[in-house]
Motif scaffolding. Structure first.
Motif, PDB file in Angstrom:
ATOM      1  N   LEU A 168       3.401  -5.161   0.522  1.00 19.75           N
ATOM      2  CA  LEU A 168       4.185  -5.549   1.649  1.00 19.75           C
ATOM      3  C   LEU A 168       3.684  -5.749   2.909  1.00 19.75           C
ATOM      4  N   ASP A 169       4.098  -6.783   3.577  1.00 16.73           N
ATOM      5  CA  ASP A 169       3.359  -6.969   5.245  1.00 16.73           C
ATOM      6  C   ASP A 169       4.425  -6.043   5.919  1.00 16.73           C
ATOM      7  N   PRO A 170       3.831  -5.604   7.176  1.00 17.60           N
ATOM      8  CA  PRO A 170       4.710  -4.809   8.103  1.00 17.60           C
ATOM      9  C   PRO A 170       6.508  -5.120   8.029  1.00 17.60           C
ATOM     10  N   PHE A 171       6.657  -6.453   8.291  1.00 19.49           N
ATOM     11  CA  PHE A 171       7.805  -6.852   8.327  1.00 19.49           C
ATOM     12  C   PHE A 171       8.716  -6.537   7.026  1.00 19.49           C
ATOM     13  N   GLY A 172       7.955  -7.033   5.910  1.00 16.31           N
ATOM     14  CA  GLY A 172       8.418  -6.682   4.525  1.00 16.31           C
ATOM     15  C   GLY A 172       8.787  -5.154   4.429  1.00 16.31           C
ATOM     16  N   LYS A 173       7.747  -4.105   4.803  1.00 11.76           N
ATOM     17  CA  LYS A 173       8.193  -2.858   4.707  1.00 11.76           C
ATOM     18  C   LYS A 173       9.368  -2.439   5.592  1.00 11.76           C
ATOM     19  N   GLU A 174       9.547  -2.958   6.793  1.00 10.83           N
ATOM     20  CA  GLU A 174      10.779  -2.637   7.507  1.00 10.83           C
ATOM     21  C   GLU A 174      12.052  -3.095   6.909  1.00 10.83           C
ATOM     22  N   ARG A 175      11.942  -4.122   6.466  1.00 15.56           N
ATOM     23  CA  ARG A 175      13.409  -4.869   5.533  1.00 15.56           C
ATOM     24  C   ARG A 175      13.740  -3.908   4.384  1.00 15.56           C
ATOM     25  N   MET A 176      12.588  -3.317   3.749  1.00 16.62           N
ATOM     26  CA  MET A 176      12.549  -2.518   2.461  1.00 16.62           C
ATOM     27  C   MET A 176      13.187  -0.998   2.965  1.00 16.62           C
ATOM     28  N   ALA A 177      12.755  -0.763   4.171  1.00 17.29           N
ATOM     29  CA  ALA A 177      13.272   0.470   4.592  1.00 17.29           C
ATOM     30  C   ALA A 177      14.677   0.558   5.179  1.00 17.29           C
ATOM     31  N   SER A 178      15.115  -0.514   5.795  1.00 19.82           N
ATOM     32  CA  SER A 178      16.397  -0.683   5.857  1.00 19.82           C
ATOM     33  C   SER A 178      17.428  -0.903   4.721  1.00 19.82           C
ATOM     34  N   ILE A 179      16.797  -1.345   3.756  1.00 17.18           N
ATOM     35  CA  ILE A 179      17.542  -1.501   2.341  1.00 17.18           C
ATOM     36  C   ILE A 179      17.909  -0.058   1.903  1.00 17.18           C
TER      37      ILE A 179
END
Length: 271
Positions: A168-179
Protein backbone atom coordinates in the motif's frame (compact mmCIF):
# COMPACT_ATOMS: atom_id res chain seq x y z
CA UNK A 1 -11.50 -14.39 27.92
CA UNK A 2 -9.74 -16.14 25.05
CA UNK A 3 -11.44 -15.95 21.68
CA UNK A 4 -9.14 -18.68 20.28
CA UNK A 5 -7.02 -21.39 21.82
CA UNK A 6 -4.67 -23.67 19.88
CA UNK A 7 -3.80 -26.87 21.73
CA UNK A 8 -0.94 -28.88 20.19
CA UNK A 9 -2.10 -28.26 16.63
CA UNK A 10 -0.18 -29.79 13.73
CA UNK A 11 -0.89 -29.40 10.04
CA UNK A 12 0.89 -30.15 6.78
CA UNK A 13 0.10 -30.05 3.10
CA UNK A 14 2.11 -33.28 2.80
CA UNK A 15 2.79 -35.84 5.52
CA UNK A 16 6.56 -35.41 5.43
CA UNK A 17 6.54 -31.58 5.53
CA UNK A 18 4.45 -30.23 8.42
CA UNK A 19 3.71 -26.48 8.33
CA UNK A 20 2.46 -26.29 11.93
CA UNK A 21 4.17 -28.49 14.48
CA UNK A 22 2.49 -29.13 17.83
CA UNK A 23 1.64 -25.44 18.17
CA UNK A 24 -0.14 -23.94 21.19
CA UNK A 25 -1.17 -20.35 21.95
CA UNK A 26 -4.17 -18.20 22.87
CA UNK A 27 -5.67 -15.03 21.41
CA UNK A 28 -7.57 -12.79 23.79
CA UNK A 29 -11.01 -11.35 23.09
CA UNK A 30 -11.15 -7.69 22.12
CA UNK A 31 -7.39 -7.33 21.76
CA UNK A 32 -5.13 -6.24 18.89
CA UNK A 33 -2.92 -9.23 18.13
CA UNK A 34 -0.05 -9.41 15.65
CA UNK A 35 1.26 -12.77 14.45
CA UNK A 36 4.85 -12.35 13.30
CA UNK A 37 7.52 -14.55 11.78
CA UNK A 38 9.67 -15.00 8.70
CA UNK A 39 8.28 -16.10 5.34
CA UNK A 40 7.23 -19.73 5.52
CA UNK A 41 6.87 -19.71 9.30
CA UNK A 42 3.23 -20.82 9.08
CA UNK A 43 1.40 -17.53 9.73
CA UNK A 44 -1.08 -17.79 6.87
CA UNK A 45 -1.79 -21.42 7.70
CA UNK A 46 -2.73 -20.32 11.21
CA UNK A 47 -5.13 -17.72 9.81
CA UNK A 48 -6.83 -20.30 7.61
CA UNK A 49 -7.48 -22.38 10.74
CA UNK A 50 -8.86 -19.35 12.57
CA UNK A 51 -11.72 -18.85 10.12
CA UNK A 52 -12.40 -22.51 9.40
CA UNK A 53 -10.89 -22.79 5.93
CA UNK A 54 -8.59 -25.55 7.21
CA UNK A 55 -9.47 -28.37 9.59
CA UNK A 56 -6.92 -29.51 12.15
CA UNK A 57 -5.06 -32.71 11.39
CA UNK A 58 -3.79 -33.09 14.96
CA UNK A 59 -4.62 -31.22 18.14
CA UNK A 60 -7.61 -29.04 18.99
CA UNK A 61 -8.75 -25.46 18.39
CA UNK A 62 -11.28 -23.77 20.65
CA UNK A 63 -13.40 -20.76 19.75
CA UNK A 64 -14.75 -19.03 22.85
CA UNK A 65 -14.15 -22.23 24.83
CA UNK A 66 -16.06 -24.36 22.32
CA UNK A 67 -14.10 -27.00 20.45
CA UNK A 68 -14.03 -26.33 16.71
CA UNK A 69 -15.60 -29.45 15.24
CA UNK A 70 -16.89 -29.96 11.72
CA UNK A 71 -20.18 -28.17 12.45
CA UNK A 72 -18.62 -25.13 14.15
CA UNK A 73 -15.92 -24.86 11.48
CA UNK A 74 -18.62 -24.31 8.85
CA UNK A 75 -20.16 -21.56 10.98
CA UNK A 76 -16.99 -19.64 11.81
CA UNK A 77 -17.35 -17.33 8.81
CA UNK A 78 -20.33 -15.78 10.62
CA UNK A 79 -18.02 -14.76 13.46
CA UNK A 80 -14.61 -14.40 11.81
CA UNK A 81 -13.94 -12.25 8.73
CA UNK A 82 -10.62 -12.50 6.91
CA UNK A 83 -8.85 -10.27 4.37
CA UNK A 84 -6.29 -12.21 2.34
CA UNK A 85 -2.91 -10.74 1.50
CA UNK A 86 -3.62 -10.98 -2.23
CA UNK A 87 -6.99 -9.36 -2.98
CA UNK A 88 -7.27 -11.31 -6.25
CA UNK A 89 -7.82 -14.42 -4.11
CA UNK A 90 -10.96 -12.83 -2.67
CA UNK A 91 -12.62 -10.81 -5.43
CA UNK A 92 -15.29 -12.87 -7.18
CA UNK A 93 -18.04 -10.55 -8.47
CA UNK A 94 -18.40 -8.43 -11.61
CA UNK A 95 -18.87 -5.13 -9.80
CA UNK A 96 -17.48 -3.59 -6.62
CA UNK A 97 -21.00 -3.22 -5.23
CA UNK A 98 -21.77 -6.91 -5.73
CA UNK A 99 -18.46 -7.96 -4.24
CA UNK A 100 -18.97 -5.97 -1.04
CA UNK A 101 -22.52 -7.31 -0.75
CA UNK A 102 -21.49 -10.95 -1.27
CA UNK A 103 -20.60 -11.77 2.35
CA UNK A 104 -23.72 -10.29 3.96
CA UNK A 105 -25.90 -11.99 1.33
CA UNK A 106 -24.35 -15.36 2.22
CA UNK A 107 -25.15 -14.62 5.86
CA UNK A 108 -28.85 -14.12 4.93
CA UNK A 109 -28.82 -10.44 5.86
CA UNK A 110 -31.97 -8.66 4.67
CA UNK A 111 -31.60 -6.91 1.30
CA UNK A 112 -32.22 -3.43 2.72
CA UNK A 113 -29.61 -4.00 5.42
CA UNK A 114 -27.12 -5.31 2.85
CA UNK A 115 -27.46 -2.13 0.80
CA UNK A 116 -27.06 -0.05 3.92
CA UNK A 117 -23.83 -1.82 4.76
CA UNK A 118 -22.50 -1.42 1.23
CA UNK A 119 -23.20 2.32 1.35
CA UNK A 120 -21.64 2.63 4.80
CA UNK A 121 -18.38 0.89 4.03
CA UNK A 122 -17.73 2.30 0.57
CA UNK A 123 -17.88 5.73 2.22
CA UNK A 124 -15.58 4.60 5.02
CA UNK A 125 -13.04 3.32 2.48
CA UNK A 126 -13.50 6.26 0.13
CA UNK A 127 -14.34 4.08 -2.85
CA UNK A 128 -17.79 5.40 -3.80
CA UNK A 129 -16.53 6.22 -7.29
CA UNK A 130 -15.65 2.55 -7.89
CA UNK A 131 -19.07 1.12 -7.11
CA UNK A 132 -19.93 0.03 -10.67
CA UNK A 133 -16.38 -0.94 -11.69
CA UNK A 134 -15.14 -4.46 -12.28
CA UNK A 135 -12.86 -5.33 -9.31
CA UNK A 136 -10.45 -7.25 -11.54
CA UNK A 137 -9.63 -4.04 -13.42
CA UNK A 138 -8.69 -1.99 -10.34
CA UNK A 139 -5.25 -1.17 -8.99
CA UNK A 140 -3.80 -3.30 -6.19
CA UNK A 141 -4.59 -0.68 -3.55
CA UNK A 142 -8.14 -0.26 -4.80
CA UNK A 143 -8.66 -4.03 -4.80
CA UNK A 144 -7.36 -4.17 -1.23
CA UNK A 145 -9.86 -1.54 -0.14
CA UNK A 146 -12.71 -3.42 -1.83
CA UNK A 147 -11.85 -6.66 -0.03
CA UNK A 148 -11.61 -4.82 3.29
CA UNK A 149 -15.00 -3.21 2.69
CA UNK A 150 -16.47 -6.62 1.87
CA UNK A 151 -15.26 -8.14 5.13
CA UNK A 152 -16.30 -5.08 7.14
CA UNK A 153 -19.77 -5.43 5.64
CA UNK A 154 -20.08 -8.85 7.25
CA UNK A 155 -19.78 -7.12 10.65
CA UNK A 156 -18.18 -10.09 12.36
CA UNK A 157 -16.81 -9.99 15.92
CA UNK A 158 -13.33 -11.09 14.83
CA UNK A 159 -11.48 -9.39 11.99
CA UNK A 160 -8.34 -10.93 10.46
CA UNK A 161 -5.95 -9.33 7.97
CA UNK A 162 -3.03 -11.09 6.31
CA UNK A 163 -0.25 -8.49 5.80
CA UNK A 164 -2.68 -5.53 5.70
CA UNK A 165 -0.01 -2.91 4.94
CA UNK A 166 1.78 -4.85 2.19
CA UNK A 167 2.20 -2.92 -1.10
CA UNK A 168 0.00 0.00 0.00
CA UNK A 169 1.13 3.57 -0.62
CA UNK A 170 1.41 5.96 2.37
CA UNK A 171 -2.17 7.20 1.93
CA UNK A 172 -3.44 3.63 1.77
CA UNK A 173 -1.54 2.74 4.94
CA UNK A 174 -3.02 5.72 6.76
CA UNK A 175 -6.53 4.72 5.74
CA UNK A 176 -5.89 1.11 6.79
CA UNK A 177 -4.57 2.28 10.17
CA UNK A 178 -7.70 4.39 10.69
CA UNK A 179 -9.89 1.37 9.92
CA UNK A 180 -8.01 -0.75 12.43
CA UNK A 181 -8.45 2.01 14.99
CA UNK A 182 -12.19 2.10 14.28
CA UNK A 183 -12.45 -1.66 14.77
CA UNK A 184 -10.71 -1.36 18.12
CA UNK A 185 -13.11 1.38 19.20
CA UNK A 186 -15.99 -0.94 18.27
CA UNK A 187 -14.59 -3.63 20.58
CA UNK A 188 -13.66 -6.05 17.80
CA UNK A 189 -10.93 -8.66 18.11
CA UNK A 190 -8.39 -7.77 15.40
CA UNK A 191 -5.66 -10.18 14.30
CA UNK A 192 -3.01 -9.38 11.71
CA UNK A 193 0.04 -11.06 10.28
CA UNK A 194 2.84 -8.67 9.41
CA UNK A 195 6.53 -8.21 8.68
CA UNK A 196 6.34 -4.52 9.62
CA UNK A 197 7.80 -4.39 13.10
CA UNK A 198 7.25 -0.64 13.48
CA UNK A 199 3.56 -1.28 12.82
CA UNK A 200 3.71 -3.93 15.55
CA UNK A 201 5.28 -1.39 17.91
CA UNK A 202 2.69 1.28 17.14
CA UNK A 203 -0.43 -0.89 17.01
CA UNK A 204 -0.28 -4.30 18.65
CA UNK A 205 -1.19 -5.16 22.22
CA UNK A 206 -0.14 -8.82 21.93
CA UNK A 207 2.45 -10.41 19.64
CA UNK A 208 2.58 -14.13 18.84
CA UNK A 209 5.96 -15.17 17.43
CA UNK A 210 6.01 -18.09 14.99
CA UNK A 211 9.14 -19.84 13.77
CA UNK A 212 9.15 -22.92 11.53
CA UNK A 213 5.61 -23.85 12.49
CA UNK A 214 6.14 -23.49 16.23
CA UNK A 215 5.16 -20.77 18.69
CA UNK A 216 8.12 -19.14 20.44
CA UNK A 217 5.82 -17.30 22.81
CA UNK A 218 3.31 -14.48 23.23
CA UNK A 219 4.60 -11.06 24.24
CA UNK A 220 3.69 -7.43 24.50
CA UNK A 221 5.67 -5.47 21.85
CA UNK A 222 8.00 -3.77 24.33
CA UNK A 223 8.68 -7.09 26.01
CA UNK A 224 9.46 -8.79 22.67
CA UNK A 225 11.91 -6.09 21.59
CA UNK A 226 13.84 -6.66 24.80
CA UNK A 227 14.28 -10.36 23.95
CA UNK A 228 17.15 -10.47 21.42
CA UNK A 229 17.22 -14.27 21.74
CA UNK A 230 13.62 -14.59 20.49
CA UNK A 231 14.08 -11.93 17.82
CA UNK A 232 17.17 -13.68 16.47
CA UNK A 233 15.65 -17.16 16.52
CA UNK A 234 12.58 -15.94 14.63
CA UNK A 235 14.68 -13.96 12.10
CA UNK A 236 13.04 -10.69 13.17
CA UNK A 237 14.67 -7.26 13.33
CA UNK A 238 14.00 -4.42 15.71
CA UNK A 239 11.69 -1.69 14.37
CA UNK A 240 13.57 1.47 13.34
CA UNK A 241 12.57 3.52 16.40
CA UNK A 242 13.57 0.80 18.86
CA UNK A 243 16.85 0.26 17.01
CA UNK A 244 17.62 3.98 17.14
CA UNK A 245 16.68 4.36 20.79
CA UNK A 246 18.60 1.25 21.73
CA UNK A 247 21.78 3.03 20.63
CA UNK A 248 21.18 6.26 22.58
CA UNK A 249 19.01 5.24 25.52
CA UNK A 250 20.94 3.95 28.52
CA UNK A 251 18.14 2.63 30.67
CA UNK A 252 17.40 5.98 32.28
CA UNK A 253 14.15 7.90 32.49
CA UNK A 254 11.66 5.00 32.39
CA UNK A 255 10.92 2.52 29.61
CA UNK A 256 12.76 2.74 26.31
CA UNK A 257 10.57 4.33 23.61
CA UNK A 258 9.49 2.04 20.76
CA UNK A 259 6.84 4.25 19.15
CA UNK A 260 7.37 7.37 17.06
CA UNK A 261 5.54 9.75 19.41
CA UNK A 262 7.28 8.25 22.44
CA UNK A 263 10.68 8.81 20.81
CA UNK A 264 9.84 12.39 19.86
CA UNK A 265 8.77 13.20 23.40
CA UNK A 266 11.85 11.55 24.94
CA UNK A 267 14.26 13.29 22.55
CA UNK A 268 12.64 16.66 23.16
CA UNK A 269 12.99 16.18 26.90
CA UNK A 270 16.41 14.64 27.30
CA UNK A 271 18.46 15.55 24.20
Amino acid sequence: MDVFQFHNVSYGYTKDKPILRDISFSIREGRKTAIVGANGAGKSTILFHLNGLYATQQGDIFFRNQKVDKKLRKELYQHVGIVFQDPDDQLISLTVSEDIAFGPVQMDVAAEEVQGRVDKYIKLLGIEHLLADNPSELSYGQKKHVTVAGVLAMETDVFILDEPMAFLDPFGKERMASILQLLQEQGKTVIVTTHDMQFVAEWAEDVIVIHQGQCLGSFQPRELFQRPDIMKEANLTLPPIAELMNDIWKGNHGEMPIRIEEAKKWLATYM
